[in-house]
Design a protein around this motif. Structure first.
Motif, short mmCIF file in Angstrom:
data_model
loop_
_atom_site.label_atom_id
_atom_site.label_comp_id
_atom_site.label_asym_id
_atom_site.label_seq_id
_atom_site.Cartn_x
_atom_site.Cartn_y
_atom_site.Cartn_z
N THR A 2 42.58 48.84 31.29
CA THR A 2 43.87 48.24 31.58
C THR A 2 44.01 48.02 33.08
N GLY A 3 44.91 47.13 33.44
CA GLY A 3 45.16 46.87 34.86
C GLY A 3 44.16 45.91 35.45
N ASP A 4 44.35 45.64 36.72
CA ASP A 4 43.49 44.72 37.46
C ASP A 4 42.56 45.49 38.38
N VAL A 5 41.42 44.95 38.59
CA VAL A 5 40.52 45.42 39.64
C VAL A 5 40.43 44.24 40.59
N THR A 6 40.97 44.38 41.78
CA THR A 6 40.94 43.25 42.70
C THR A 6 39.65 43.27 43.48
N GLY A 7 39.37 42.18 44.14
CA GLY A 7 38.13 41.99 44.87
C GLY A 7 38.01 42.86 46.09
N ALA A 8 37.93 44.16 45.91
CA ALA A 8 37.73 45.07 47.04
C ALA A 8 36.45 44.68 47.75
N GLY A 9 36.51 44.64 49.04
CA GLY A 9 35.35 44.24 49.81
C GLY A 9 35.28 42.74 50.04
N VAL A 10 36.11 41.99 49.37
CA VAL A 10 36.17 40.55 49.58
C VAL A 10 37.38 40.30 50.46
N ALA A 11 37.16 39.63 51.58
CA ALA A 11 38.19 39.50 52.61
C ALA A 11 39.51 38.97 52.08
N ASP A 12 39.51 37.94 51.25
CA ASP A 12 40.77 37.33 50.84
C ASP A 12 41.31 37.85 49.51
N ARG A 13 40.57 38.72 48.84
CA ARG A 13 41.02 39.28 47.56
C ARG A 13 41.61 38.19 46.66
N SER A 14 40.84 37.15 46.47
CA SER A 14 41.34 35.96 45.80
C SER A 14 41.10 35.93 44.30
N PHE A 15 40.70 37.05 43.72
CA PHE A 15 40.47 37.09 42.29
C PHE A 15 40.81 38.46 41.73
N THR A 16 41.00 38.49 40.41
CA THR A 16 41.22 39.75 39.70
C THR A 16 40.20 39.84 38.57
N VAL A 17 39.94 41.05 38.12
CA VAL A 17 39.06 41.30 36.99
C VAL A 17 39.87 42.03 35.93
N THR A 18 39.99 41.41 34.75
CA THR A 18 40.79 41.97 33.67
C THR A 18 40.08 41.75 32.34
N PRO A 19 40.49 42.47 31.29
CA PRO A 19 39.93 42.18 29.97
C PRO A 19 40.18 40.73 29.61
N GLY A 20 39.23 40.13 28.91
CA GLY A 20 39.35 38.72 28.57
C GLY A 20 38.87 38.42 27.16
N ASP A 21 39.05 37.19 26.78
CA ASP A 21 38.65 36.71 25.46
C ASP A 21 37.46 35.76 25.63
N PRO A 22 36.30 36.11 25.08
CA PRO A 22 35.13 35.25 25.23
C PRO A 22 35.26 33.91 24.52
N GLU A 23 36.24 33.77 23.63
CA GLU A 23 36.43 32.51 22.92
C GLU A 23 37.48 31.62 23.57
N GLU A 24 38.12 32.11 24.65
CA GLU A 24 39.07 31.26 25.39
C GLU A 24 38.26 30.10 25.94
N PRO A 25 38.71 28.86 25.80
CA PRO A 25 37.87 27.69 26.09
C PRO A 25 37.16 27.68 27.45
N THR A 26 37.84 28.01 28.53
CA THR A 26 37.16 27.95 29.83
C THR A 26 36.12 29.06 29.97
N VAL A 27 36.38 30.20 29.39
CA VAL A 27 35.42 31.31 29.41
C VAL A 27 34.24 30.96 28.50
N ALA A 28 34.52 30.41 27.34
CA ALA A 28 33.45 30.01 26.41
C ALA A 28 32.52 28.99 27.06
N ARG A 29 33.08 28.06 27.83
CA ARG A 29 32.23 27.09 28.55
C ARG A 29 31.31 27.79 29.55
N MET A 30 31.85 28.77 30.27
CA MET A 30 31.03 29.52 31.22
C MET A 30 29.90 30.25 30.49
#
Length: 167
Positions: A2-30
């Motif tokens: 649960t919760g977010d893991v932010t981009g520690a060590g990345v200067a702008d902290r411009s992303f988060t890491v959270t549980p996701g759905d592999p069938e969500e269309p943009t994730v499935a494309r990746m």
């Protein structure tokens, strides 16, 4: 996890890491692009990926790194949890435009964190010899080469690695 893991060590902290759905269309494309890339690098018998539907198993923790500004997926990864307190990293991929920004490292750290919460003591993975950036990332995290495990067989195109989370 649960919760977010932010981009520690990345200067702008411009992303988060959270549980996701592999069938969500943009994730499935990746994930499809990741599969296509693997098949460009290796013969079919040397590619060992979980199918998208398997990534939704109760024994899998699937995480997605997303850009905070747009919500676009930048990377994703999965860890399979086994009853013997081991975990296996599966389906780590970073979007081409997000490489060398610390996104893969944060996804790996978040996968390890999720595994620790579940009582995992040893993490394992299989990667390919044609992926030096992935190998370097795993080594940076303390993964060491070992022989094949589980149902894997020795393959000159594979590198098998392991890390004890207590170390």
């Amino acid at each position: 996890m649960t919760g977010d893991v932010t981009g520690a060590g990345v200067a702008d902290r411009s992303f988060t890491v959270t549980p996701g759905d592999p069938e969500e269309p943009t994730v499935a494309r990746m994930l499809r692009r990741s599969e296509e890339y693997a098949h460009e690098l290796y013969p079919v018998e040397s590619v060992h990926m979980l199918h998208v539907e398997e990534l939704r198993s109760p024994s899998v923790r699937f995480l997605v790194a997303r850009a905070k500004a747009s919500g676009a997926p930048l990377a994703c990864g999965a860890v399979v949890l086994y009853p013997d307190r081991t975990g296996e990293i599966k389906r780590m991929c970073v979007d081409t435009g997000a490489r060398r920004q610390g996104v893969g490292a944060q996804v790996l750290a978040a996968l390890e964190s999720a595994a620790r919460v579940e009582g995992v003591r040893t993490m394992r993975l299989e990667t390919g010899v044609a992926q030096p950036e992935a190998i370097a990332l795993y080594r940076t995290f303390g993964y060491a080469e070992r022989g094949p495990f589980g149902s894997y067989r020795d393959d000159p195109l594979s590198i098998f690695m392991e890390r004890h989370l207590d170390d």
